[in-house]
Design a protein around this motif. Sequence first.
Motif, mmCIF file in Angstrom:
data_model
loop_
_atom_site.group_PDB
_atom_site.id
_atom_site.type_symbol
_atom_site.label_atom_id
_atom_site.label_comp_id
_atom_site.label_asym_id
_atom_site.label_seq_id
_atom_site.Cartn_x
_atom_site.Cartn_y
_atom_site.Cartn_z
ATOM 1 N N VAL A 287 0.772 -1.164 0.096
ATOM 2 C CA VAL A 287 -0.144 0.034 -0.021
ATOM 3 C C VAL A 287 0.947 1.303 0.102
ATOM 4 N N VAL A 288 0.804 2.179 -1.188
ATOM 5 C CA VAL A 288 1.728 3.116 -1.170
ATOM 6 C C VAL A 288 0.835 4.349 -1.379
ATOM 7 N N VAL A 289 1.464 5.577 -1.318
ATOM 8 C CA VAL A 289 0.930 6.796 -1.625
ATOM 9 C C VAL A 289 1.805 7.588 -2.619
ATOM 10 N N VAL A 290 1.721 7.789 -3.741
ATOM 11 C CA VAL A 290 2.356 8.283 -4.953
ATOM 12 C C VAL A 290 1.992 9.470 -5.516
ATOM 13 N N GLU A 291 2.565 10.561 -5.686
ATOM 14 C CA GLU A 291 1.802 11.708 -6.282
ATOM 15 C C GLU A 291 0.663 11.976 -5.838
ATOM 16 N N GLY A 292 0.373 11.977 -4.579
ATOM 17 C CA GLY A 292 -1.098 12.384 -3.794
ATOM 18 C C GLY A 292 -2.038 11.062 -3.809
ATOM 19 N N GLU A 293 -1.682 9.917 -4.496
ATOM 20 C CA GLU A 293 -2.644 9.164 -4.724
ATOM 21 C C GLU A 293 -2.225 7.659 -4.005
ATOM 22 N N TRP A 294 -3.477 7.258 -3.028
ATOM 23 C CA TRP A 294 -3.371 6.418 -2.318
ATOM 24 C C TRP A 294 -3.850 4.674 -2.995
ATOM 25 N N GLY A 295 -2.988 3.753 -3.244
ATOM 26 C CA GLY A 295 -3.429 2.592 -3.944
ATOM 27 C C GLY A 295 -2.446 1.532 -3.268
ATOM 28 N N ARG A 296 -2.671 0.394 -4.055
ATOM 29 C CA ARG A 296 -1.771 -0.932 -3.889
ATOM 30 C C ARG A 296 -1.019 -1.076 -5.350
ATOM 31 N N ASN B 65 11.226 6.289 -11.260
ATOM 32 C CA ASN B 65 10.839 7.428 -10.200
ATOM 33 C C ASN B 65 10.785 7.034 -8.789
ATOM 34 N N PHE B 66 10.815 5.622 -8.581
ATOM 35 C CA PHE B 66 10.765 5.324 -7.149
ATOM 36 C C PHE B 66 12.206 5.055 -6.732
ATOM 37 N N THR B 67 13.142 5.121 -7.416
ATOM 38 C CA THR B 67 14.427 5.563 -6.703
ATOM 39 C C THR B 67 14.950 6.740 -6.971
ATOM 40 N N THR B 68 14.292 7.850 -7.435
ATOM 41 C CA THR B 68 14.996 9.069 -7.464
ATOM 42 C C THR B 68 13.975 9.918 -6.658
ATOM 43 N N THR B 69 12.749 9.610 -6.448
ATOM 44 C CA THR B 69 11.712 10.550 -5.621
ATOM 45 C C THR B 69 11.195 9.917 -4.387
ATOM 46 N N SER B 70 10.999 10.410 -3.349
ATOM 47 C CA SER B 70 10.205 9.837 -2.141
ATOM 48 C C SER B 70 8.932 9.437 -2.393
#
Length: 375
Positions: A195-204, A229-234
């Motif tokens: 379960v992650v939050v990426v670019e303000g979106e919550w999803g799986r 993107n997952f290795t360069t941004t939080s």
Amino acid sequence: MAQWIAIGVSVTLALLLVFAVRWVLKHKLAKAWRIADYVVARTGFSGYAAAAVVGANLALPSVGDVPWSTYQAIEHAMRILMIGSLTALGISLAHAVTDMFLARLSVSNGDADRKARRLQTQVRLLRRVITSVIVVLAIASILFTFDAVRALGAGLLASAGIIGIVAGVAAQSTLSNLFAGLQLAFSDALRIGDVVVVEGEWGRVEELSLVNVTIKIWDERRLVVPVANFTTTSFENWTKQGTAITAKVMLPLDWEVPIAELREEAGRLITSSRNWDGRSWSCQVVDVTETGEVMVRVVATAADTGAQWDIACEIREHLIGWLVAHYPGSLPRSRTEFVSGDDDTSYATQFPTSAFRRREPNGVTGPPGGDPGES
């Protein structure tokens, strides 16, 4: 004519042999050999295709039976078909083996099964890498069956350094995504099912490929993000170390809210909720806003994100209804205070045109000429 009959007989025998092998795997060996079912399921087309090509290749006419040009064309075509069919069969068998491992690693305990999800991610990613390598090698082998390409390849080997530099620059983005995907999978930073939050979106995380990460958002949309993107941004990973999480509810209330009674009611609700995991809860005044509202924060722990969402909604809905029914004065409201002087003369001096002036003792309101609002 005899040659065509021989090819037909050879192909038929090869297909019957594959049919027999598949029948034995499915009906005799499936119970004792777990991979048998997966081999049968994966090699339906590729098995028969490879058998047909091999059978036809065994019954090819000899050099003296057909003209030399025809023989060369047939031999070349069969060589290409052989490479393609055997490559497809090899990929199918590799997928069958990985399917067996993935079935064993299927998530049986939801978010809590972190090890299984991590291994699933790694197996899927390795399967894609191996498949890509096999396909590239097969295409290269097919191309090198052509004399013109073989001659070109020999010339290119002389300038392999320059070609390598050019290819590296051209494939920089693809290679960065490939290594980023491997880094994510084997560093355990991201797994399928997280379960992650990426670019303000919550999803799986639904899929982790060599190029993109597909995230299934809660409203069933899909967010496709480049894997680099997952290795360069939080990003937020709510299931990185475990599934336990805390639900938080913020209530802006009036100063008259009875904190002790509110805390007691919140505790009664949380401790009786099936979504609470029994670890901890609290109800505290955490802030006073600039608009004069008291911020009450209610927190409760939950076993996973689904229970966290449910208990947060449960707390919010129940406490709002309870306050409306028992302490309506504690709901958020704005206050306005009107201040006047000690006597009417002072007020009229400060606000000569106000429509809210009190009437003078002589019955006249306001200065001579009257107030525009009183006409």
